[in-house]
Design an enzyme around this catalytic site. Structure first.
Site, PDB file in Angstrom:
ATOM      1  N   ASP A 252       1.312  -2.600  10.893  1.00 17.56           N
ATOM      2  CA  ASP A 252       0.204  -3.182  10.136  1.00 17.56           C
ATOM      3  C   ASP A 252       0.695  -3.725   8.802  1.00 17.56           C
ATOM      4  OD1 ASP A 252      -1.505  -2.388  12.139  1.00 17.56           O
ATOM      5  OD2 ASP A 252      -2.125  -0.541  11.125  1.00 17.56           O
ATOM      6  N   MET A 253      -0.096  -4.602   8.227  1.00 18.57           N
ATOM      7  CA  MET A 253       0.287  -5.261   6.978  1.00 18.57           C
ATOM      8  C   MET A 253       0.594  -4.256   5.862  1.00 18.57           C
ATOM      9  SD  MET A 253      -1.806  -8.242   5.003  1.00 18.57           S
ATOM     10  CE  MET A 253      -1.216  -8.958   3.482  1.00 18.57           C
TER      11      MET A 253
END
Length: 282
Positions: free
Chosen positions: A110-111
């Site tokens: 995920d970011m």
């Protein structure tokens, strides 16, 4: 084994585009097994041929394997119109036309998640590693917003070991997780896994809350699947919140602790054996 064109191979190795390779062959002494070559289509045998440029032998990689310590706020994709991507962090010699087509990620993060990310040109390895049948364990270092008591830790261990039910997230439906293993990080492990990280940014965000940056609960969670926001959803279902997440291992391959966020290294033979162990054991 089929031979590969010299210009394609040199482009693969970071010496530029096919046009650049033609110039290189004209202006430099490029030899194969001691014989000077000017034909860009000359066939190369990976296993047996030796290539040198101006008398300096170069390494020939059938495939490229990189380990990165992903930094927060980067997207696990090749191109993104809004955010910096993990590919933007690669040096120019890793962003040649050939590699832009072949170099890809083994899974994603995920970011806002940091840690172990693998890049490779080896599609077969990627397929085997991400296949649900592989059942490869991935371990995450998780900093939790609320400190847990010893009693609560035992409850969470039991919930995860039995396979916790998680709720929906965005457009993803809820599901029952496979059994997972959670261990509670010691002070020394917390120091180890936050040393080369962006944890200070999290400390700053939580400064006004009851979170104590010198005394909090952190966990080492190993899962064998990779559903959307799974780690965060698991702890949310257990009544806590993950405020910092870092992947520290895939199977037997551990993140190089010397890598700072955004840095990467080529995997050596020992590291590749740790990945290939799964291919051989499936």
């Amino acid at each position: 084994m089929a031979k590969q064109r010299l210009d394609k191979l040199l482009s693969h190795e970071g010496f530029g585009s096919r046009k650049d390779i033609k110039k290189l062959l004209r202006n430099s002494k490029v030899t194969v097994n001691g014989t000077r070559i000017s034909d860009p289509s000359f066939g190369i045998d990976f296993e047996n041929d030796s290539i040198a440029i101006d008398d300096k032998e170069i390494s020939i990689h059938k495939h490229i394997y990189l380990m990165m310590n992903k930094i927060m706020h980067t997207v696990s994709t090749n191109k993104d119109g809004e955010h910096q991507t993990v590919f933007d962090l690669l040096a120019d010699d890793m962003r040649t036309p050939y590699l832009e087509d072949k170099l890809h990620l083994v899974g994603r993060l995920d970011m806002d998640t940091e840690g172990l990310l693998i890049f490779t040109t080896d599609g077969e390895l990627t397929h085997r590693l991400i296949s649900p049948k592989s059942h490869i364990g991935k371990t995450y270092f998780c900093v939790l917003e609320h400190k847990e008591t010893d009693e609560r830790k035992k409850e969470i261990e039991k919930l995860f070991a039995e396979g916790i039910e998680v709720g929906p997230d965005d457009n993803e439906a809820g599901f029952k997780c496979e059994p997972a293993d959670v261990k509670w990080a010691t002070k020394s492990q917390i120091k180890e896994y936050t040393e080369n990280s962006s944890i200070q940014e999290i400390y700053n965000k939580l400064e006004s809350k009851s979170f104590n940056k010198d005394d909090y609960t952190a966990a080492l969670l190993t899962i064998h699947e990779g559903k959307y926001h799974q780690v965060k959803r698991m702890f949310a279902a257990a009544g806590n919140k993950v405020v910092f997440l870092k992947r520290i291992s895939i199977g037997k391959l551990e993140l190089d602790k010397a890598l700072k966020p955004g840095e990467y290294v080529f995997l050596d033979d020992e590291s590749l054996e740790k990945l290939n162990w799964f291919i051989l054991s499936l």
